[in-house]
Design a protein around this motif. Sequence first.
Motif, PDB file in Angstrom:
ATOM      1  N   THR A  38       0.671 -29.949  36.366  1.00  0.00           N
ATOM      2  CA  THR A  38       1.725 -30.900  36.716  1.00  0.00           C
ATOM      3  C   THR A  38       1.477 -32.292  36.147  1.00  0.00           C
ATOM      4  N   GLY A  39       0.207 -32.713  36.115  1.00  0.00           N
ATOM      5  CA  GLY A  39      -0.107 -34.062  35.663  1.00  0.00           C
ATOM      6  C   GLY A  39       0.304 -35.141  36.647  1.00  0.00           C
ATOM      7  N   ARG A  40       0.817 -34.747  37.799  1.00  0.00           N
ATOM      8  CA  ARG A  40       1.293 -35.720  38.798  1.00  0.00           C
ATOM      9  C   ARG A  40       0.186 -35.996  39.808  1.00  0.00           C
ATOM     10  N   VAL A  41      -0.781 -36.764  39.371  1.00  0.00           N
ATOM     11  CA  VAL A  41      -1.970 -36.998  40.177  1.00  0.00           C
ATOM     12  C   VAL A  41      -1.645 -37.811  41.424  1.00  0.00           C
ATOM     13  N   MET A  42      -0.859 -38.864  41.271  1.00  0.00           N
ATOM     14  CA  MET A  42      -0.519 -39.703  42.415  1.00  0.00           C
ATOM     15  C   MET A  42       0.216 -38.901  43.490  1.00  0.00           C
ATOM     16  N   ALA A  43       1.170 -38.086  43.066  1.00  0.00           N
ATOM     17  CA  ALA A  43       1.930 -37.275  44.026  1.00  0.00           C
ATOM     18  C   ALA A  43       1.031 -36.253  44.708  1.00  0.00           C
ATOM     19  N   LEU A  44       0.084 -35.681  43.978  1.00  0.00           N
ATOM     20  CA  LEU A  44      -0.818 -34.701  44.561  1.00  0.00           C
ATOM     21  C   LEU A  44      -1.709 -35.334  45.617  1.00  0.00           C
TER      22      LEU A  44
ATOM     23  N   GLY B 203     -11.222 -24.434  52.302  1.00  0.00           N
ATOM     24  CA  GLY B 203     -11.954 -25.195  51.294  1.00  0.00           C
ATOM     25  C   GLY B 203     -12.019 -24.481  49.959  1.00  0.00           C
ATOM     26  N   ILE B 204     -12.234 -23.171  49.997  1.00  0.00           N
ATOM     27  CA  ILE B 204     -12.273 -22.392  48.753  1.00  0.00           C
ATOM     28  C   ILE B 204     -10.920 -22.426  48.065  1.00  0.00           C
ATOM     29  N   LEU B 205      -9.846 -22.213  48.842  1.00  0.00           N
ATOM     30  CA  LEU B 205      -8.499 -22.238  48.266  1.00  0.00           C
ATOM     31  C   LEU B 205      -8.203 -23.595  47.635  1.00  0.00           C
ATOM     32  N   GLY B 206      -8.563 -24.661  48.337  1.00  0.00           N
ATOM     33  CA  GLY B 206      -8.314 -25.991  47.812  1.00  0.00           C
ATOM     34  C   GLY B 206      -9.098 -26.269  46.545  1.00  0.00           C
ATOM     35  N   SER B 207     -10.384 -25.866  46.530  1.00  0.00           N
ATOM     36  CA  SER B 207     -11.229 -26.096  45.360  1.00  0.00           C
ATOM     37  C   SER B 207     -10.707 -25.348  44.143  1.00  0.00           C
ATOM     38  N   VAL B 208     -10.232 -24.109  44.359  1.00  0.00           N
ATOM     39  CA  VAL B 208      -9.773 -23.277  43.245  1.00  0.00           C
ATOM     40  C   VAL B 208      -8.426 -23.752  42.711  1.00  0.00           C
ATOM     41  N   CYS B 209      -7.546 -24.171  43.593  1.00  0.00           N
ATOM     42  CA  CYS B 209      -6.169 -24.473  43.185  1.00  0.00           C
ATOM     43  C   CYS B 209      -5.967 -25.909  42.702  1.00  0.00           C
ATOM     44  N   ALA B 210      -6.814 -26.829  43.114  1.00  0.00           N
ATOM     45  CA  ALA B 210      -6.576 -28.240  42.809  1.00  0.00           C
ATOM     46  C   ALA B 210      -6.602 -28.519  41.316  1.00  0.00           C
ATOM     47  N   GLY B 211      -7.623 -27.989  40.612  1.00  0.00           N
ATOM     48  CA  GLY B 211      -7.744 -28.239  39.183  1.00  0.00           C
ATOM     49  C   GLY B 211      -6.542 -27.768  38.383  1.00  0.00           C
ATOM     50  N   PRO B 212      -6.130 -26.493  38.534  1.00  0.00           N
ATOM     51  CA  PRO B 212      -4.934 -26.037  37.821  1.00  0.00           C
ATOM     52  C   PRO B 212      -3.680 -26.838  38.160  1.00  0.00           C
ATOM     53  N   LEU B 213      -3.558 -27.296  39.426  1.00  0.00           N
ATOM     54  CA  LEU B 213      -2.398 -28.096  39.792  1.00  0.00           C
ATOM     55  C   LEU B 213      -2.366 -29.419  39.034  1.00  0.00           C
TER      56      LEU B 213
END
Length: 393
Positions: free
Chosen positions: A261-267, A247-257
Amino acid sequence: MRKIWLLMLGAFTLGLDAYVMAGLLPVVAADLGTTVSLAGQMVTVFTLAYAVSAPLVAGLVQGVRPRVLIIASLGVFTLGNGLTALAPSLAVLLLSRAVAGVGAGVYSALSTAAASALAPQERRGRALALVMGGMSTGTVLGVPLGVLLAERAGWRATMWAVTGLGALALAGLAAWLTQVPADPPVPVRARLGALTDRAVVPVVGVSFLAAVASLGLYTYLAPVLADAGGVGEGGVAPYLWAWGIGGILGSVCAGPLVDRTGRVMALVTGLLLSLILAEAALPLLGAAAHPALVLWGAAGWAFQVPQQHRLLALRAERGTVALALNNSALYLGSAVGSGLAGLALSAGLPPERLPWAAAAVAGVGLGVHLVWGRRSETHTQRTDTGDARTRQA
């Protein structure tokens, strides 16, 4: 910043309280002389009350000062947790969880708005991150700590600790929280319009299904792992830590991704696929389920970042209401998921099969996202183009 830190402490307590009972279900059920599936309904009533309280209260108390509502809601939340620690029966336990859920839902909505209003313009992002980070940290790290305390001193000791944290935040806010500027009231038409907006509904619907699959299953993680042979001498705590680290990894990495990338649908597509894979693998891995739990936690906590990004990209008059609707969908999905899982267990479904059912629900969410999500993006673009032409005219 003292006020923001106090708001964060309250949010941390909310995050801890919302899901700490998921790791304590077998102990609570044994103490109260009931089944795990019935004891799990305390998570259902908490999250259901959480989901519906904020929009209902917002419509009933317009004009009341935010400071008063913040302190009152945290007081109701703390009272509900105190009653939980004292509950002599399942009926009292369920009632106390509903009381705590009502207070939590109202406080959650008001605390983020207060943090934004109290911070200077150049520090608002940090203030919001502190409050939201407090809630996620309470769930991700506080829950395993609460389980460890319960293993040594009993589940009621954990609930007294939650009550104490809530009382500490309540006392601090009562002493130091100044008046909070009130946001202008949102017209009823705007609130209702979000429910039928073809750009909003698919996004919120996918958030609901993802919450059913992820947070609903998390409620019964302890019996699922036990049935799959995944709980050893260390108990369920190591597995909760694995989910929390993810959960920590996901919370930290999601915003920068999202920003990079700007590819919200793909994410969103990738995160839903990861959630499906992780949950489907749980019964097969047994005691070696830690990698799947890390992946599940990362996907589940990262998922709402691109979802919120999509909602904020909507027209200004709908974006704020859509975010509130999405937040309610999360906790409503958690309530529905834990409720359905409890019914399935009562009907005789082996706990180790619950992850496969959850993965199937996530698969439905992926289908909705792929089919209707793209349509909502197209609808938003067309609407924005039409609005621009109208303004030019």
